[in-house]
Enzyme design. Structure first.
Site, PDB file in Angstrom:
ATOM      1  N   HIS A 118      34.156  47.783  72.770  1.00  0.00           N
ATOM      2  CA  HIS A 118      32.917  47.271  72.353  1.00  0.00           C
ATOM      3  C   HIS A 118      32.939  45.643  72.052  1.00  0.00           C
ATOM      4  O   HIS A 118      31.905  44.871  72.306  1.00  0.00           O
ATOM      5  CB  HIS A 118      32.533  47.945  71.338  1.00  0.00           C
TER       6      HIS A 118
ATOM      7  N   GLU B  75      16.046  51.418  61.347  1.00  0.00           N
ATOM      8  CA  GLU B  75      16.094  50.761  62.668  1.00  0.00           C
ATOM      9  C   GLU B  75      14.686  50.830  63.424  1.00  0.00           C
ATOM     10  O   GLU B  75      14.801  51.447  64.378  1.00  0.00           O
ATOM     11  CB  GLU B  75      17.155  51.024  63.422  1.00  0.00           C
TER      12      GLU B  75
ATOM     13  N   HIS C 259      23.731  42.909  72.109  1.00  0.00           N
ATOM     14  CA  HIS C 259      24.118  44.329  72.297  1.00  0.00           C
ATOM     15  C   HIS C 259      23.309  44.996  73.583  1.00  0.00           C
ATOM     16  O   HIS C 259      23.896  46.067  74.140  1.00  0.00           O
ATOM     17  CB  HIS C 259      23.800  45.226  71.052  1.00  0.00           C
TER      18      HIS C 259
ATOM     19  N   GLU D  34      32.021  40.793  66.157  1.00  0.00           N
ATOM     20  CA  GLU D  34      30.681  41.385  65.362  1.00  0.00           C
ATOM     21  C   GLU D  34      30.652  40.176  64.194  1.00  0.00           C
ATOM     22  O   GLU D  34      29.520  40.099  63.802  1.00  0.00           O
ATOM     23  CB  GLU D  34      31.220  42.535  64.769  1.00  0.00           C
TER      24      GLU D  34
ATOM     25  N   ARG E 233      25.809  71.755  55.886  1.00  0.00           N
ATOM     26  CA  ARG E 233      24.510  70.948  55.592  1.00  0.00           C
ATOM     27  C   ARG E 233      24.817  69.880  54.823  1.00  0.00           C
ATOM     28  O   ARG E 233      23.738  69.077  54.485  1.00  0.00           O
ATOM     29  CB  ARG E 233      23.217  71.794  55.211  1.00  0.00           C
TER      30      ARG E 233
ATOM     31  N   HIS F 132      26.092  46.647  75.836  1.00  0.00           N
ATOM     32  CA  HIS F 132      26.084  48.135  76.147  1.00  0.00           C
ATOM     33  C   HIS F 132      26.127  48.435  77.605  1.00  0.00           C
ATOM     34  O   HIS F 132      26.716  49.394  78.003  1.00  0.00           O
ATOM     35  CB  HIS F 132      24.941  49.035  75.297  1.00  0.00           C
TER      36      HIS F 132
ATOM     37  N   LYS G 220      24.911  54.699  59.572  1.00  0.00           N
ATOM     38  CA  LYS G 220      24.967  55.510  61.201  1.00  0.00           C
ATOM     39  C   LYS G 220      26.255  56.090  61.422  1.00  0.00           C
ATOM     40  O   LYS G 220      27.374  55.623  61.277  1.00  0.00           O
ATOM     41  CB  LYS G 220      24.560  54.507  62.117  1.00  0.00           C
TER      42      LYS G 220
ATOM     43  N   ARG H 241      16.083  45.922  61.345  1.00  0.00           N
ATOM     44  CA  ARG H 241      17.439  46.158  61.691  1.00  0.00           C
ATOM     45  C   ARG H 241      17.806  45.570  63.119  1.00  0.00           C
ATOM     46  O   ARG H 241      19.163  45.696  63.416  1.00  0.00           O
ATOM     47  CB  ARG H 241      17.786  47.471  61.337  1.00  0.00           C
TER      48      ARG H 241
ATOM     49  N   LYS I  94      24.893  42.212  57.348  1.00  0.00           N
ATOM     50  CA  LYS I  94      24.427  43.614  57.950  1.00  0.00           C
ATOM     51  C   LYS I  94      23.668  44.399  56.756  1.00  0.00           C
ATOM     52  O   LYS I  94      22.513  45.070  56.910  1.00  0.00           O
ATOM     53  CB  LYS I  94      25.660  44.655  58.141  1.00  0.00           C
TER      54      LYS I  94
ATOM     55  N   ASN J 161      21.293  43.890  66.673  1.00  0.00           N
ATOM     56  CA  ASN J 161      21.594  44.172  68.123  1.00  0.00           C
ATOM     57  C   ASN J 161      21.835  42.847  68.924  1.00  0.00           C
ATOM     58  O   ASN J 161      21.679  42.875  70.194  1.00  0.00           O
ATOM     59  CB  ASN J 161      20.779  45.288  68.506  1.00  0.00           C
TER      60      ASN J 161
HETATM   61  N1  LIG Z   1      28.028  53.145  63.063  1.00  0.00           N
HETATM   62  C1  LIG Z   1      27.724  52.207  63.340  1.00  0.00           C
HETATM   63  O1  LIG Z   1      26.920  51.366  62.718  1.00  0.00           O
HETATM   64  C2  LIG Z   1      28.793  51.229  64.250  1.00  0.00           C
HETATM   65  C3  LIG Z   1      28.940  50.091  64.272  1.00  0.00           C
HETATM   66  C4  LIG Z   1      29.911  49.255  65.048  1.00  0.00           C
HETATM   67  C5  LIG Z   1      30.691  50.068  65.716  1.00  0.00           C
HETATM   68  N2  LIG Z   1      30.695  51.329  65.730  1.00  0.00           N
HETATM   69  C6  LIG Z   1      31.838  52.355  66.154  1.00  0.00           C
HETATM   70  O2  LIG Z   1      32.857  52.037  65.745  1.00  0.00           O
HETATM   71  C7  LIG Z   1      33.864  52.124  67.217  1.00  0.00           C
HETATM   72  C8  LIG Z   1      34.956  51.075  67.108  1.00  0.00           C
HETATM   73  O3  LIG Z   1      35.519  50.979  65.950  1.00  0.00           O
HETATM   74  P1  LIG Z   1      37.184  50.172  65.924  1.00  0.00           P
HETATM   75  O4  LIG Z   1      36.985  49.071  66.800  1.00  0.00           O
HETATM   76  O5  LIG Z   1      37.570  50.232  64.472  1.00  0.00           O
HETATM   77  O6  LIG Z   1      37.854  51.462  66.749  1.00  0.00           O
HETATM   78  P2  LIG Z   1      39.118  52.519  66.258  1.00  0.00           P
HETATM   79  O7  LIG Z   1      38.471  53.342  65.049  1.00  0.00           O
HETATM   80  O8  LIG Z   1      39.204  53.373  67.426  1.00  0.00           O
HETATM   81  O9  LIG Z   1      40.359  51.586  65.734  1.00  0.00           O
HETATM   82  C9  LIG Z   1      40.918  50.653  66.823  1.00  0.00           C
HETATM   83  C10 LIG Z   1      42.148  50.970  66.843  1.00  0.00           C
HETATM   84  O10 LIG Z   1      42.775  50.559  65.618  1.00  0.00           O
HETATM   85  C11 LIG Z   1      43.871  51.563  65.156  1.00  0.00           C
HETATM   86  N3  LIG Z   1      43.707  51.221  63.784  1.00  0.00           N
HETATM   87  C12 LIG Z   1      42.617  51.402  62.839  1.00  0.00           C
HETATM   88  N4  LIG Z   1      43.008  50.907  61.488  1.00  0.00           N
HETATM   89  C13 LIG Z   1      44.527  50.370  61.590  1.00  0.00           C
HETATM   90  C14 LIG Z   1      45.166  49.816  61.050  1.00  0.00           C
HETATM   91  N5  LIG Z   1      44.862  49.300  59.539  1.00  0.00           N
HETATM   92  N6  LIG Z   1      46.394  49.441  61.276  1.00  0.00           N
HETATM   93  C15 LIG Z   1      46.984  50.119  62.619  1.00  0.00           C
HETATM   94  N7  LIG Z   1      46.265  50.502  63.321  1.00  0.00           N
HETATM   95  C16 LIG Z   1      44.802  50.697  63.097  1.00  0.00           C
HETATM   96  C17 LIG Z   1      42.894  52.949  65.521  1.00  0.00           C
HETATM   97  O11 LIG Z   1      44.065  54.006  65.535  1.00  0.00           O
HETATM   98  C18 LIG Z   1      42.782  52.504  66.886  1.00  0.00           C
HETATM   99  O12 LIG Z   1      43.851  52.705  67.973  1.00  0.00           O
HETATM  100  C19 LIG Z   1      33.052  52.565  68.056  1.00  0.00           C
HETATM  101  O13 LIG Z   1      33.057  54.105  68.382  1.00  0.00           O
HETATM  102  C20 LIG Z   1      31.651  51.974  67.798  1.00  0.00           C
HETATM  103  O14 LIG Z   1      30.555  52.698  68.415  1.00  0.00           O
HETATM  104  C21 LIG Z   1      29.938  52.022  64.761  1.00  0.00           C
HETATM  105 ZN   LIG Z   2      28.384  46.205  67.890  1.00  0.00          ZN
END
Ligand SMILES: NC(=O)c1ccc[n+]([C@@H]2O[C@H](COP(=O)([O-])OP(=O)(O)OC[C@H]3O[C@@H](n4cnc5c(N)ncnc54)[C@H](O)[C@@H]3O)[C@@H](O)[C@H]2O)c1
Ligand SMILES: [Zn+2]
Length: 356
Positions: A259, A232, A243, A182, A118, A247, A140, A236, A222, A240
């Site tokens: 993305h 949101e 977005h 972003e 929990r 999306h 989030k 907030r 942010k 988007n």
């Molecule tokens: N919660 C939120 O508010 C929010 C906001 C924006 C994005 N997101 C989410 O974030 C995700 C995308 O994040 P991302 O672009 O970081 O993707 P990811 O976490 O998949 O990382 C991208 C790639 O880089 C690699 N990687 C990460 N750090 C590294 C490093 N220092 N050196 C070498 N390789 C590295 C990972 O293994 C992966 O292959 C999506 O799922 C999206 O929905 C969430």
């Molecule tokens: Zn985004």
């Protein structure tokens, strides 16, 4: 180092966000200050695992659990695997879970920590640009369901976020550019110095960028929006920007378009919709497009416009019949909750296969 002294420059939120290079000492200090067991979960990328092991050693934690992630693994089956592994590693209520990785790691490990027994404390060490400027900030968490992205998750603030800027050195170029989409979004929302700095930096190689400054500036945008509206329901939403289109492009491409790429196309589309509805000037629209292009981000897509429009309609149905947009009135001034006629939206989408 100045980078660590200023860890409260994002004080809009209730938890520390530390941005700097070589944060091992700061992370270890934070963990030790909690006098509780610490369990490290990380993305299985070799560079990330190496960093996670150094963090665990510095923080006095014996356990590092790596997981192969990626967008296609951001789902329930992986969540269950993480939860089981936490249990097998004897995680208890007082355990601090320290996640290390990009945005997939922060969404997934954050959700695991929020639901394990929990809810146990969670801190994230962000290693990708997307995680630093966006995913790890704002509380989030989530995983994808078959029907769409991030459909299962909770809002839960982390205990701390560490943006290990040195990790960007090993991040693939493509992933860095995804994050820049972003950052440009934050620049359009905030305007002023942030946007102008990005324009000035764009011709320089990434290795020369003052990343700590850039990341902090984007986080401030942010954090301010999240602090004003944590769940949101209003302000907030301005995060988007681009977005609604992004999306739809992601869904219509069956997530083959990443993305950040979709966000770049979405920023173009939002600008064009704002232009067509008399909100935005062509001069500023072209400035945004030029910046995205300088960062090597695509402005057009081969995804079928009918499929993009259909994905937008499906979204609209789910949201009670109204598709709302965040549109720029100027660089530094965005309006949220805007409704537009289907005809105008369709006309904008129809052009996304061609250069602007
Ligand atoms: N919660 C939120 O508010 C929010 C906001 C924006 C994005 N997101 C989410 O974030 C995700 C995308 O994040 P991302 O672009 O970081 O993707 P990811 O976490 O998949 O990382 C991208 C790639 O880089 C690699 N990687 C990460 N750090 C590294 C490093 N220092 N050196 C070498 N390789 C590295 C990972 O293994 C992966 O292959 C999506 O799922 C999206 O929905 C969430
Ligand atoms: Zn985004």
């Amino acid at each position: 180092m100045a980078a660590q002294e200023e860890d409260r420059d994002t004080a809009a939120l209730d938890y520390p966000i530390v941005v700097g290079e070589e944060l091992l000492g700061a992370i270890a200090g934070f963990v030790r200050g909690r006098v509780a067991p610490c369990l490290v979960l990380c993305d299985a990328d070799a560079n990330v695992v190496k960093l996670a092991r150094q963090i665990a050693a510095a923080a006095g934690s014996k356990r590092v659990l790596p997981f192969v992630l990626g967008e296609s693994r951001k789902r329930m089956a992986t969540l269950e695997r993480v939860l089981d592994a936490m249990h097998e590693a004897d995680a208890e209520r007082e355990t601090l879970v320290l996640g290390v990785g990009g945005g997939v790691a922060s969404d997934l490990f954050g959700l695991a920590a929020a639901t394990y027994m929990r809810g146990v404390a969670y801190a994230h060490v962000a290693t990708s640009l997307v995680a630093m400027v966006d995913a790890a900030i704002g509380g989030k968490t989530g995983v994808n369901l078959r029907g769409g992205k991030n459909l299962c998750g909770v809002f839960r603030d982390p205990a701390a976020v560490f943006c290990e800027v040195a990790a960007l050195a090993t991040l693939p170029d493509r992933a860095l550019r995804e994050g820049l989409a972003e950052v440009v979004k934050a620049g359009v929302i905030e305007g002023g110095e942030l946007f102008e700095n990005l324009e000035t930096l764009s011709p320089h190689p990434f290795s020369r960028w003052p990343w700590v400054e850039v990341i902090r500036a984007a986080i401030r945008v942010k954090a301010a929006a999240v602090a004003e509206d944590p769940l949101e329901s209003g302000a907030r939403a301005r995060l988007n920007l681009g977005h609604t289109f992004a999306h739809a492009v992601e869904r219509a491409s069956r997530y083959r378009v990443a993305h950040g790429t979709a966000v770049a196309i979405g920023l173009r589309a939002a600008g064009e919709l704002a232009l067509r509805t008399g909100r935005f000037s062509e001069r500023e629209h072209l400035r945004v497009l030029a910046l995205l292009a300088l960062f090597g981000l695509p402005l057009q897509t081969a995804v079928d416009p009918d499929a993009i429009f259909a994905a937008m309609r499906a979204d609209k149905k789910r949201r009670g019949g109204q598709l709302r947009f965040v549109l720029p009135r100027a660089i530094g001034d965005v309006e949220y909750g805007v409704t537009c006629s289907a005809r105008t939206v369709r006309a904008v989408v129809a052009r996304l296969g061609r250069p602007p």
